[in-house]
Design a protein around this motif. Sequence first.
Motif, PDB file in Angstrom:
ATOM      1  N   LEU A 141       0.755  -1.054   0.032  1.00 37.05           N
ATOM      2  CA  LEU A 141       0.217   0.054  -0.001  1.00 37.05           C
ATOM      3  C   LEU A 141       0.755   1.019   0.027  1.00 37.05           C
ATOM      4  CD1 LEU A 141      -3.175  -0.963   2.473  1.00 37.05           C
ATOM      5  CD2 LEU A 141      -2.518  -0.987   0.007  1.00 37.05           C
ATOM      6  N   ALA A 142       2.147   1.127   0.689  1.00 36.27           N
ATOM      7  CA  ALA A 142       3.020   2.353   0.796  1.00 36.27           C
ATOM      8  C   ALA A 142       3.341   2.797  -0.654  1.00 36.27           C
ATOM      9  CB  ALA A 142       3.955   2.088   1.832  1.00 36.27           C
ATOM     10  N   VAL A 143       3.814   1.891  -1.579  1.00 40.58           N
ATOM     11  CA  VAL A 143       4.166   2.416  -2.714  1.00 40.58           C
ATOM     12  C   VAL A 143       3.260   2.783  -3.748  1.00 40.58           C
ATOM     13  CG1 VAL A 143       6.321   0.854  -2.446  1.00 40.58           C
ATOM     14  CG2 VAL A 143       4.424   0.217  -3.637  1.00 40.58           C
ATOM     15  N   ALA A 187       2.698   6.366  -6.536  1.00 38.05           N
ATOM     16  CA  ALA A 187       3.282   5.906  -8.014  1.00 38.05           C
ATOM     17  C   ALA A 187       3.154   6.649  -9.368  1.00 38.05           C
ATOM     18  CB  ALA A 187       2.530   4.361  -7.966  1.00 38.05           C
ATOM     19  N   THR A 188       1.888   7.134  -9.549  1.00 33.72           N
ATOM     20  CA  THR A 188       1.838   7.831 -10.646  1.00 33.72           C
ATOM     21  C   THR A 188       2.549   9.062 -10.811  1.00 33.72           C
ATOM     22  OG1 THR A 188      -0.096   8.678  -9.662  1.00 33.72           O
ATOM     23  CG2 THR A 188      -0.592   6.930 -11.154  1.00 33.72           C
ATOM     24  N   TYR A 189       2.736   9.847  -9.684  1.00 31.60           N
ATOM     25  CA  TYR A 189       3.410  10.847  -9.398  1.00 31.60           C
ATOM     26  C   TYR A 189       4.930  10.597 -10.041  1.00 31.60           C
ATOM     27  CZ  TYR A 189      -0.447  13.142  -7.147  1.00 31.60           C
ATOM     28  OH  TYR A 189      -1.778  13.426  -6.917  1.00 31.60           O
ATOM     29  N   SER A 190       5.592   9.459  -9.431  1.00 31.87           N
ATOM     30  CA  SER A 190       6.866   9.065  -9.695  1.00 31.87           C
ATOM     31  C   SER A 190       7.220   8.624 -11.178  1.00 31.87           C
ATOM     32  CB  SER A 190       7.615   8.212  -8.711  1.00 31.87           C
ATOM     33  OG  SER A 190       6.851   7.029  -8.876  1.00 31.87           O
ATOM     34  N   GLY A 191       6.137   8.348 -11.978  1.00 27.62           N
ATOM     35  CA  GLY A 191       6.295   7.910 -13.301  1.00 27.62           C
ATOM     36  C   GLY A 191       6.021   6.636 -13.682  1.00 27.62           C
ATOM     37  N   ILE A 192       5.404   5.565 -12.813  1.00 29.59           N
ATOM     38  CA  ILE A 192       5.074   4.600 -12.923  1.00 29.59           C
ATOM     39  C   ILE A 192       3.519   4.178 -12.928  1.00 29.59           C
ATOM     40  CG2 ILE A 192       7.324   3.333 -12.665  1.00 29.59           C
ATOM     41  CD1 ILE A 192       6.245   2.551  -9.966  1.00 29.59           C
ATOM     42  N   GLY A 193       2.997   3.055 -13.657  1.00 30.51           N
ATOM     43  CA  GLY A 193       1.674   2.975 -13.700  1.00 30.51           C
ATOM     44  C   GLY A 193       1.361   2.071 -12.497  1.00 30.51           C
ATOM     45  N   TRP A 194      -0.012   1.577 -12.252  1.00 31.00           N
ATOM     46  CA  TRP A 194      -0.434   0.771 -10.983  1.00 31.00           C
ATOM     47  C   TRP A 194       0.121  -0.503 -11.088  1.00 31.00           C
ATOM     48  CZ3 TRP A 194      -2.349   3.285  -7.178  1.00 31.00           C
ATOM     49  CH2 TRP A 194      -3.177   4.511  -7.451  1.00 31.00           C
ATOM     50  N   ALA A 237       3.564  -0.452  -9.847  1.00 29.79           N
ATOM     51  CA  ALA A 237       3.743  -0.330  -8.356  1.00 29.79           C
ATOM     52  C   ALA A 237       3.505  -1.483  -7.714  1.00 29.79           C
ATOM     53  CB  ALA A 237       2.834   1.030  -8.183  1.00 29.79           C
ATOM     54  N   ILE A 238       2.521  -2.229  -7.973  1.00 26.52           N
ATOM     55  CA  ILE A 238       1.867  -3.350  -7.613  1.00 26.52           C
ATOM     56  C   ILE A 238       3.219  -4.457  -7.401  1.00 26.52           C
ATOM     57  CG2 ILE A 238       0.784  -5.296  -7.410  1.00 26.52           C
ATOM     58  CD1 ILE A 238      -1.730  -3.504  -8.457  1.00 26.52           C
ATOM     59  N   SER A 239       3.859  -4.461  -8.709  1.00 27.48           N
ATOM     60  CA  SER A 239       5.013  -5.430  -8.737  1.00 27.48           C
ATOM     61  C   SER A 239       6.203  -5.015  -7.994  1.00 27.48           C
ATOM     62  CB  SER A 239       5.579  -5.555 -10.093  1.00 27.48           C
ATOM     63  OG  SER A 239       4.695  -5.876 -11.253  1.00 27.48           O
ATOM     64  N   LEU A 240       6.358  -3.527  -7.837  1.00 28.52           N
ATOM     65  CA  LEU A 240       7.178  -3.105  -6.982  1.00 28.52           C
ATOM     66  C   LEU A 240       7.045  -3.392  -5.589  1.00 28.52           C
ATOM     67  CD1 LEU A 240       9.943  -1.198  -6.409  1.00 28.52           C
ATOM     68  CD2 LEU A 240       8.470   0.703  -6.719  1.00 28.52           C
ATOM     69  N   GLY A 241       5.801  -3.097  -4.876  1.00 25.83           N
ATOM     70  CA  GLY A 241       5.576  -3.407  -3.553  1.00 25.83           C
ATOM     71  C   GLY A 241       5.782  -5.122  -3.229  1.00 25.83           C
ATOM     72  N   ILE A 242       5.207  -5.843  -4.105  1.00 24.52           N
ATOM     73  CA  ILE A 242       5.427  -7.332  -3.918  1.00 24.52           C
ATOM     74  C   ILE A 242       7.110  -7.651  -4.017  1.00 24.52           C
ATOM     75  CG2 ILE A 242       4.875  -9.561  -4.850  1.00 24.52           C
ATOM     76  CD1 ILE A 242       2.440  -8.684  -3.820  1.00 24.52           C
ATOM     77  N   ALA A 243       7.730  -7.170  -5.045  1.00 28.86           N
ATOM     78  CA  ALA A 243       9.175  -7.459  -4.944  1.00 28.86           C
ATOM     79  C   ALA A 243       9.946  -6.934  -3.734  1.00 28.86           C
ATOM     80  CB  ALA A 243       9.656  -6.727  -6.103  1.00 28.86           C
ATOM     81  N   LEU A 244       9.424  -5.841  -2.847  1.00 32.21           N
ATOM     82  CA  LEU A 244      10.130  -5.417  -1.681  1.00 32.21           C
ATOM     83  C   LEU A 244       9.933  -6.301  -0.578  1.00 32.21           C
ATOM     84  CD1 LEU A 244       9.341  -1.829  -1.897  1.00 32.21           C
ATOM     85  CD2 LEU A 244      11.461  -2.542  -2.050  1.00 32.21           C
ATOM     86  N   VAL A 245       9.254  -7.509  -0.634  1.00 41.56           N
ATOM     87  CA  VAL A 245       8.920  -8.151   0.524  1.00 41.56           C
ATOM     88  C   VAL A 245       9.986  -9.166   1.089  1.00 41.56           C
ATOM     89  CG1 VAL A 245       7.285 -10.176   1.318  1.00 41.56           C
ATOM     90  CG2 VAL A 245       6.368  -8.177  -0.024  1.00 41.56           C
TER      91      VAL A 245
END
Lengths: 402, 371
Positions: free
Chosen positions: A320-322, A326-333, A336-344
Amino acid sequence: MTWSDYLPAWPLQISPALWLALTLVVAVLLGEAMVRHLRLPRIVGYIGIGAVLGPGGLGLIPQLPVNEWRLVVDLALGILLFELGSKVNLRWLKANPWLAGTSLLEAITTFAVVFSVLVWVDVTSTAAAVVATIAIATSPAIIVRTVTESRAQGQVTDRLLLMTALNTIYAVIFHKLAVAVMHGQAGTSFVHTIFPPLYLLGGSALLAWWFGITFERIHHHLGQHEETFSFILFGMIAFATIMASTLRLSPILVLLAAGLITRYQRKHTRTFPPHFGSAGAVLVVLMFIANGLAADLRGLRDGFLLVLLLIVVRIIAKLLAVLPLATYSGIGWRQAISLGIALVPMSSVALLLTMDTAIDFPEFAFGLGMVLMSWIVILELVGPVLVQVALRRAGETPEKKT
Amino acid sequence: MSLMPFAPSRPLSIGVELELQLLGCNDYNLAPSAPEILRRVAKRTHPGEIKPEMTRSMIEINTSVQQEYAGLVTELRALRDVVSEAGCFLNVAVAGGGTHPFQHWSEQKIFDAPRFHYLSELYGYLAKQFTIFGQHVHIGCPGPDEALHLMHMLSRYIPHFIALSASSPFVQGHDTGFASARLNSVFSFPLSGRAPFVLRWNDFEKFFAKMAGTGVVESMKDFYWDIRPKPEFGTIEVRVCDTPLTVEIAASIACYIQAMSRYIMVEQRMAPEEDDYLVYTFNRFQACRFGLEGVFIDPRTHQQRSIREDIMEMLEHISDHARELRAVEAMERIREILIVGNGTSWQRRAYASEHNLADVMQLQAELWMGN
């Protein structure tokens, strides 16, 4: 002359190193099988074989001397941390401040959520804070290894590396501070409460800075021969890691910061072989096996639900925190979900921080420490798979051959 | 399927399309960041157009219709700045140059759009090999017959455009020895080469109808000719140039073609002949292989000289036309290329001093992004 002069004594005296060598062979074979048949990352095989054969599992591999293992783990982790740092461009934060915002938000949310859950189950607030700081860190070892193995590239990969580097730094710093508070409450005098984190952070920063400067000089004089330079770099990483332990600084912080500093100062692009050559790569594999050997799931016996709860809330927190920035930083939803999962994933860094805490506070080792250990084992095994799936879903791994 | 009617356009108006490379800032390899770059630039106001290309590590910038060098270069700079800003924001470097020096074609990812997937299916690995970066220049023509006339007359000078823009010596990690190795990738397409020798638009329409009838082509887009008419714009499109290393050079080459077109339309008034094409592939090969040092054989006089000398002479012929088109500065830049060399010589010099293709790419990106 008798038989015993030239035949080995029976039963054979087998050194633990022999088991280790054998484990290396088996683990790598298993890793390969996982890639070919199950399409899972190889490191799951390395960690898995350690966990199954080690003292926590079937007990086929006897407990190895801690000091030797610790050296392997420290060196391999040093290599991976330096590698991570040298792939992260800090100037990007200036060009895209939303990334810094995302990183801070992600770290704070993770801390807050884990801390709240622990306080809710009646853990003292200082102990909860110590555990929550450890939970901030994404495993640099798993991230670097999985990214290298899957040859991923793109926005999610770049951001994953950046955010992992940053949250590892936060985790180490705030962990040291939380431990200092714990010492304070345990009745340590004020000076000895305040000084250790200052010495550790300041000293680590100084050593990292020295490393960065020396690195640039050597590179400047040595020029371009990549292989020679990999050897020197390997030596420098080993030196800095052992020096950091000797001076009782944080090897994690030193090597990560050294990587970041060299990347920040660099004038030329550099491409090194993964893990700076095959010696580094072998150490990395050994480290994952060692992590498996150290796997300790006893915490699940009493704290199964707590571990499960912590795993779930931490995943939700990171995910949820990423999203909001996300859109402000230039990536799509989707990205962003992929990024959040990969941070686990959690692994070596969390393990080392837990062990450091346990040395200072034996009661921690048998309580929350056990919970934390189980937590780490599970995310070590599941983490690489999550990262691989996330990067694949983000479309950043090479396309399948058609 | 028949050909579109030839749209009216202002004679000698120009438009430029540039395909650009997107690079990761760590290793300066190609990075598949086109979707994010496009999303970012969509929020900015900018002139012209910014579009996806075949693979996800390329984007294309298009100018609007321009009349002269000043307007063209201003617009190209604005487009460059928008793309560069998006690049910085996403940790992606942007660069010119006709090829990426060490990318591996099999690692390229096809941009997610129906036409690109279709082409990828059809051409297989050629589509990914097609991760090459070209400059296309449109010249407005008063009418369709004039367009065909200009197309055939300009064909004589194709080696000029190749040699001036050449910036693709390195492919897959090695110096190919070519000034423009990019065009070698274009030649492997079945419909590459030159347009048939047809001088009347209705004959051209017949040719197109026959080709469409065979089922080989559906639209003009399926021809990968060096120069082709673009009826919907009312232009001819010169497609042999590598993307130069800076937008200024790109604009200058476009204006060189513009001034030459004016010379052909207004002063030269010679009829094209089919035999002009006897030396065509030889001259073109010389330009690709040796750049400005290549041998040029005049199709009419059969005289031999270097491409550099032929350009020098052409600059004399067209100087009045260039002045008329306010392209004097552009001609100065062309003269400069003849002296200091094209993009390929710059890249070879950079490699000689850096010994590392990733460093060459970093310098090339810095040059393009203008910092």
